[in-house]
Design a protein around this motif. Structure first.
Motif, mmCIF file in Angstrom:
data_model
loop_
_atom_site.group_PDB
_atom_site.id
_atom_site.type_symbol
_atom_site.label_atom_id
_atom_site.label_comp_id
_atom_site.label_asym_id
_atom_site.label_seq_id
_atom_site.Cartn_x
_atom_site.Cartn_y
_atom_site.Cartn_z
ATOM 1 N N ASN A 140 0.851 -1.198 0.000
ATOM 2 C CA ASN A 140 0.000 0.000 0.000
ATOM 3 C C ASN A 140 0.882 1.242 0.000
ATOM 4 N N LEU A 141 1.020 1.878 -1.150
ATOM 5 C CA LEU A 141 1.823 3.091 -1.282
ATOM 6 C C LEU A 141 0.979 4.351 -1.207
ATOM 7 N N THR A 142 -0.296 4.218 -0.891
ATOM 8 C CA THR A 142 -1.179 5.384 -0.798
ATOM 9 C C THR A 142 -1.176 5.933 0.626
ATOM 10 N N GLU A 143 -1.893 7.016 0.817
ATOM 11 C CA GLU A 143 -1.991 7.631 2.136
ATOM 12 C C GLU A 143 -3.200 7.145 2.923
ATOM 13 N N ASP A 144 -3.967 6.232 2.363
ATOM 14 C CA ASP A 144 -5.220 5.802 2.976
ATOM 15 C C ASP A 144 -5.138 4.377 3.492
ATOM 16 N N ASN A 145 -5.983 4.070 4.489
ATOM 17 C CA ASN A 145 -6.233 2.686 4.866
ATOM 18 C C ASN A 145 -7.211 2.096 3.857
ATOM 19 N N HIS A 146 -6.968 0.871 3.427
ATOM 20 C CA HIS A 146 -7.851 0.209 2.476
ATOM 21 C C HIS A 146 -8.304 -1.120 3.063
ATOM 22 N N SER A 147 -9.600 -1.258 3.257
ATOM 23 C CA SER A 147 -10.137 -2.541 3.726
ATOM 24 C C SER A 147 -10.283 -3.469 2.521
ATOM 25 N N LEU A 148 -9.152 -3.841 1.973
ATOM 26 C CA LEU A 148 -9.107 -4.656 0.760
ATOM 27 C C LEU A 148 -9.547 -6.078 1.064
ATOM 28 N N HIS A 149 -10.266 -6.688 0.133
ATOM 29 C CA HIS A 149 -10.651 -8.081 0.331
ATOM 30 C C HIS A 149 -10.776 -8.788 -1.013
ATOM 31 N N ILE A 150 -10.536 -10.088 -0.969
ATOM 32 C CA ILE A 150 -10.751 -10.947 -2.122
ATOM 33 C C ILE A 150 -12.095 -11.643 -1.936
ATOM 34 N N HIS A 151 -12.921 -11.631 -2.953
ATOM 35 C CA HIS A 151 -14.152 -12.405 -2.864
ATOM 36 C C HIS A 151 -13.786 -13.885 -2.808
ATOM 37 N N LEU A 152 -14.248 -14.567 -1.803
ATOM 38 C CA LEU A 152 -13.899 -15.922 -1.379
ATOM 39 C C LEU A 152 -12.666 -15.945 -0.486
ATOM 40 N N GLY A 153 -12.034 -14.805 -0.230
ATOM 41 C CA GLY A 153 -10.883 -14.742 0.673
ATOM 42 C C GLY A 153 -10.968 -13.456 1.486
ATOM 43 N N LEU A 154 -10.235 -13.400 2.601
ATOM 44 C CA LEU A 154 -10.384 -12.286 3.523
ATOM 45 C C LEU A 154 -9.034 -11.773 4.000
ATOM 46 N N PHE A 155 -8.876 -10.440 4.016
ATOM 47 C CA PHE A 155 -7.704 -9.832 4.637
ATOM 48 C C PHE A 155 -7.907 -8.325 4.691
#
Length: 355
Positions: free
Chosen positions: A279-294
């Motif tokens: 993550n090279l941005t200035e924001d928090n990202h609640s990124l997720h994979i559909h069928l997977g979680l992180f």
């Protein structure tokens, strides 16, 4: 409308991990507007053989979603959205982040919910565009955290405060029989992960009495352990943001590729991979994979081990996940399709991602 308009129908199987999902519109260039209008909904996947022995609160009265988001309104009650974007020289209406001054729960502003003095299961979904919440009960009630998104915790955890990122889901039990007051106000404290204006979200709860046969077990679900040595491939995915001279974001690229580029993540069904999310941005990202979680944090590299099969049994999916329309990995700011590949590495058409 017009000759280029497509009316394809996509069908997804319900054969995936039991837990909490939500759906919303992804129309290109209009996602933000359509979500603002309320085109969202909760979707629960249940697996009775796995979940019923836990004895958690059940039934539509005692187990349900709370979809929470912020909105602004005009004096006549209509939804307010500024007609001028943050980057008017680039686009007249686009705004990278939206913060409203009222909190909406299941379609109502600051609602009142009557509950009984017993345990309730709340599947709280943060459907805000950019606002993080830090929930707590004014009268000191505990949250019993039993799961996140589509995964149970191994043990229940008591919390006084709960931080929830955009698009994140918390699975909770609240025992109102322990309340020392007749009203329980759910409030929102200032969250350290957002610069949005502080807003108090409250939901008053009334006293009632009833027999309660539900429980919160000492142990929930332990998933099979994941071994990094089992990974067949390691990927590096970098998020980079371009900004305007006034430091307003204009583009978000994944590995320097725009949404028009062909897909690059094509894991095989049943495989295990390590993904390094940079993550090279200035924001928090609640990124997720559909069928997977992180999840991930700004200016961090997050290493995740992803299993493309059931996490509770380690079995393969009872359907072909490599077929169209594919599964998404995304955050609340961006969207990108990542099809599981077939055995011959077949390439699938990518759908667009945008703010």
């Amino acid at each position: 409308t017009g000759p280029a308009w497509s009316r394809k129908t996509y069908r997804y199987h319900n054969h995936q991990h039991p837990g909490n999902l939500w759906y919303h519109d992804h129309a290109m260039g209009l996602t933000r507007v359509n979500l603002l209008a309320g085109l969202t909904g909760a979707y629960i996947i249940r697996h009775h053989e796995i979940e019923d022995p836990l004895g958690l609160p059940s039934g539509s009265e005692f187990d349900g979603p709370l979809i929470v988001f912020d909105r602004s309104f005009r004096t006549d009650g209509s939804i307010y959205m500024s007609s001028r974007g943050n980057n008017p020289d680039i686009h007249p209406q686009w705004q990278p982040e939206y913060f409203g001054d009222a909190i909406i729960v299941n379609g109502k502003a600051w609602p009142r919910m009557t509950v009984r003095r017993r345990k309730y299961r709340f599947r709280i979904i943060n459907a805000s565009n950019a606002r993080f919440f830090k929930f707590f009960f004014v009268n000191g009630l505990d949250f019993i955290h039993i799961g996140s998104d589509s995964a149970y915790g191994e043990y229940p955890v008591k919390l006084k405060k709960l931080v929830l990122a955009p698009s994140e889901i918390a699975d909770l039990v609240v025992d109102f029989s322990t309340a020392k007051t007749n009203d329980a106000i759910l409030a929102n404290d200032r969250c350290p992960y957002t610069s949005g204006n502080p807003v108090k979200a409250n939901s008053k709860v009334m006293k009632n009495l009833n027999f309660d046969a539900s429980r919160v077990p000492e142990k929930l679900i332990k998933y099979p352990s994941a071994e990094p040595s089992a990974a067949s491939q390691t990927r590096y995915i970098a998020m980079f943001e371009y900004t305007s001279p006034s430091d307003e974001p204009t583009h978000l690229f994944l590995n320097a590729k725009p949404y028009e580029a062909p897909e690059t993540e094509t894991p095989k069904a049943g495989s295990t991979e390590i993904w390094n999310i940079i993550n090279l941005t200035e924001d928090n990202h609640s990124l997720h994979i559909h069928l997977g979680l992180f999840k991930m944090r700004p200016r961090f590299v997050t290493k995740i081990l992803v299993r493309f099969r059931f996490i509770h049994s380690n079995e393969s999916y009872p359907f072909d996940p490599t077929a169209d329309p594919g599964y998404v990995y995304r955050c609340h700011y961006c969207l990108r399709y990542s099809n599981l590949s077939s055995s011959v590495g077949e390439s699938k058409k990518i759908e667009s991602w945008s703010r």
